[in-house]
Design a protein around this motif. Structure first.
Motif, PDB file in Angstrom:
ATOM      1  N   ASP A  41     -31.509   8.646 -32.043  1.00 49.33           N
ATOM      2  CA  ASP A  41     -30.598   9.174 -31.362  1.00 49.33           C
ATOM      3  C   ASP A  41     -30.836   9.649 -29.764  1.00 49.33           C
ATOM      4  OD1 ASP A  41     -28.229   9.752 -30.378  1.00 49.33           O
ATOM      5  OD2 ASP A  41     -27.497  11.352 -31.820  1.00 49.33           O
TER       6      ASP A  41
ATOM      7  N   TRP B 179     -24.902   2.334 -36.544  1.00 47.23           N
ATOM      8  CA  TRP B 179     -25.653   3.323 -36.981  1.00 47.23           C
ATOM      9  C   TRP B 179     -24.925   4.614 -37.465  1.00 47.23           C
ATOM     10  CZ3 TRP B 179     -30.117   1.592 -37.908  1.00 47.23           C
ATOM     11  CH2 TRP B 179     -30.664   0.568 -37.308  1.00 47.23           C
TER      12      TRP B 179
ATOM     13  N   PRO C  10     -30.387   8.249 -41.056  1.00 48.11           N
ATOM     14  CA  PRO C  10     -30.330   7.840 -39.814  1.00 48.11           C
ATOM     15  C   PRO C  10     -30.811   6.441 -39.168  1.00 48.11           C
ATOM     16  CG  PRO C  10     -31.789   9.658 -39.630  1.00 48.11           C
ATOM     17  CD  PRO C  10     -31.336   9.392 -41.172  1.00 48.11           C
TER      18      PRO C  10
ATOM     19  N   ARG D 112     -25.214   7.719 -36.395  1.00 51.84           N
ATOM     20  CA  ARG D 112     -25.348   8.471 -35.151  1.00 51.84           C
ATOM     21  C   ARG D 112     -24.037   8.111 -34.401  1.00 51.84           C
ATOM     22  NH1 ARG D 112     -27.344   5.237 -30.815  1.00 51.84           N
ATOM     23  NH2 ARG D 112     -29.131   4.134 -31.701  1.00 51.84           N
ATOM     24  N   GLU D 113     -23.225   6.974 -34.642  1.00 54.45           N
ATOM     25  CA  GLU D 113     -22.235   6.434 -34.022  1.00 54.45           C
ATOM     26  C   GLU D 113     -20.894   6.964 -34.696  1.00 54.45           C
ATOM     27  OE1 GLU D 113     -23.061   2.272 -32.268  1.00 54.45           O
ATOM     28  OE2 GLU D 113     -24.685   2.697 -33.505  1.00 54.45           O
TER      29      GLU D 113
END
Lengths: 278, 263
Positions: free
Chosen positions: A273, B124, B84, B126-127
């Motif tokens: 990220d 992913w 992740p 995180r999205e």
């Protein structure tokens, strides 16, 4: 009608301006960074050309470039680069291998950590160059002592980085692995390894940076070949252009090898990220 | 059947977290465990999961004693805990590592479609939004088809709207294979919307203080009088479990316990 027209203009123009501005910025940003060095180089070239300075000790860019071409023509550049690259590669491989094994063990097992870490931290406090005389006595003046010195330089950042990364793996994710009954091997392969990778790659890159630093130290202190030898040669024969040419070669090689590591790791780190710059 | 036989937990530092909890849960039953913080409800769930086995007593599933994570038991944590570095589809298939690839892919696709995230397979973690991530976590836990699914305050980190949405969604998913659900929560509404039985726990050491059957037909209307009635019963039990006398005004029980849960 004019009101409608105005709103459209008011709505449209800032975004269009911004997107044009963005593109312009993206194209010019790298150029912006080059502005200062290029200006300075051009200025120095101009000053020497005009005869306001001799440029004997600080050669202008054209002379350095000519020296670079000359070194490449005689083959000195290639052969010395290869020797230096081989030393860095050997030292880096040795340092990374030992650091990875010991760092992984110390990160994984508190027992190993308690046993080894204090001694290693004590060794780390010694400036690595201080080992050179001892390494020369132990290993001779040829390759072994140089490779060992580089390996010592590479070892510490990689060891510290890996140990820290393993210790700070999110326990909650490890618990997910436990809940799904992963074997020890699967736990390492599917949870620990991917979790540790980003920090490990960073430690490899800083290790490589130190590797380049120590190869210069090793070659300056005694070598008959290598880019570091060119530095000493240029100093002893009063050829500053040769020194600067070797420095430029170091810069290119250091940047290129660092970029190679980053490139090789990129496919495995796409999940990160990260804050994008644009 | 899942049964707990006098399950106790004493941590190495001497904290007596569970003091002999006995409980029987039928296959397909939904049991909510509720109580003030520090009453050992999460400890109880972790003992059932085998992640933190009981120090005394036994957790028995279908005659088998559970002392370590078991393939018939799935768990959903308060946070999604997605890995992740794996795409959403690979996260969902994480517990199917030993199955052949085509079967794995097919089951993952079906599970993602079932939680309404078919279009997020190649994304992913995180999205994802918080609610989406928790739905992926639910899919991941359900894909190996567990007989018992444990939920540790699974929706407490979500906003109120997403929370009630996911509660309904969980019930919908539950009807597919009807696994046993044991849900730990501090949200009284959540317990009553979902559970057949609400176990109220009290602290130091954690014990079951009271047990309230919820005999309301599903889907349950959170606004109905019957719902409210059960809710008051649970709140009164909670007040008592924390040694806090419920105040009565005009013969009515005042629901003051809601706030106490957060202490």
């Amino acid at each position: 009608m004019s009101v409608v027209g105005m709103t459209i203009v008011a709505d449209g123009s800032p975004t269009r301006e911004r997107s044009i501005g963005n593109r312009w910025l993206r194209l010019t940003r790298p150029v912006l960074g080059l502005l200062l060095p290029v200006l300075l180089a051009a200025a120095w070239e101009f000053i020497v050309r005009m005869g306001w300075a001799s440029g004997r000790l600080a050669p202008p860019p054209s002379v350095i470039f000519a020296e670079f071409v000359e070194l490449a023509r005689t083959g000195d550049l290639q052969s010395n680069t290869l020797v230096t690259l081989a030393r860095v590669a050997a030292g880096f491989a040795l340092g990374v291998t030992t650091a990875t094994i010991i760092g992984a063990a110390a990160g994984y097992s508190p027992m190993v950590r308690r046993l080894l870490d204090p001694s290693l931290q004590a060794l780390r406090a010694i400036p690595s160059i201080a080992w050179v005389p001892l390494f020369v006595l132990w290993l001779g003046i040829f390759e072994a002592s140089k490779v060992t010195l580089i390996a010592v330089g590479v070892f510490f950042p990689v060891y510290l980085g890996l140990m820290g990364a393993i210790q700070s793996v999110d326990r909650k994710l490890v618990e997910v692995g436990r809940a799904f009954r992963l074997s020890d091997v699967a736990m390492v392969w599917r949870i620990l390894l991917p979790a540790v990778l980003p920090a490990y790659v960073i430690s490899l890159r800083s290790g490589l940076g130190l590797g380049w630093m120590f190869v210069v130290a090793a070659e300056i202190m005694g070598a008959s070949q290598g880019l570091g030898y060119l530095l000493v040669d240029g100093q002893q024969l009063g050829k500053p252009a040769e020194i600067v040419a070797a420095i430029v070669a170091f810069a290119i090689l250091g940047k290129a090898t660092d970029w190679l590591i980053a490139l090789a790791a990129a496919p495995f780190l796409r999940w990160e990220d990260v804050v994008r710059q644009d | 059947m899942l049964s707990l036989e006098r399950v106790s937990k004493i941590y190495p530092n001497g904290v007596h977290a569970l003091g002999g909890v006995s409980l029987e849960v039928e296959l397909g039953e939904i049991v909510a465990v509720i109580g003030g913080s520090g009453c050992g409800k999460s400890t109880l769930l972790r003992a059932i999961s085998g992640l933190d086995p009981a120090s005394e007593g036994a957790v028995v599933l279908d005659g088998e004693r559970i002392t370590a994570p078991h393939e018939k038991i799935g768990i959903i944590f308060q946070e999604p805990r997605l890995l992740p570095w794996l795409k959403v589809a690979d996260n969902v298939g994480f517990g199917l590592g030993d199955r052949p690839k085509p079967e794995r892919a097919q089951r993952v696709t079906a599970a993602l479609a079932r939680v309404g995230l078919a279009d997020k397979a190649a994304v992913w973690p995180r999205e994802l939004s918080g609610g989406q991530a928790q739905r992926v976590a639910i899919a991941r836990a359900l894909v190996p088809r567990p007989e018992v699914l444990l939920l540790d305050e699974p929706f407490s980190a979500l906003d109120a709207f997403t929370r009630s949405d996911l509660q309904d969604h969980l019930l919908d998913l539950w009807t597919d294979a009807k696994p046993t659900l044991v849900l730990v929560t501090h949200d009284v509404d959540e317990a009553i919307v979902l559970a057949d039985r609400v176990m109220v726990m009290c602290p130091r050491p954690g014990r079951i203080f009271d047990e309230i059957d919820v005999k309301l037909p599903r889907p349950r209307d959170r606004q109905s009088a019957a719902f409210d009635f059960v809710k008051r019963r649970v709140l009164v039990a909670l007040d008592r479990s924390l040694n806090r006398p419920a105040t009565t005004v005009d013969g009515e029980t005042k629901a003051t316990a809601g706030a106490a849960l957060w202490w």
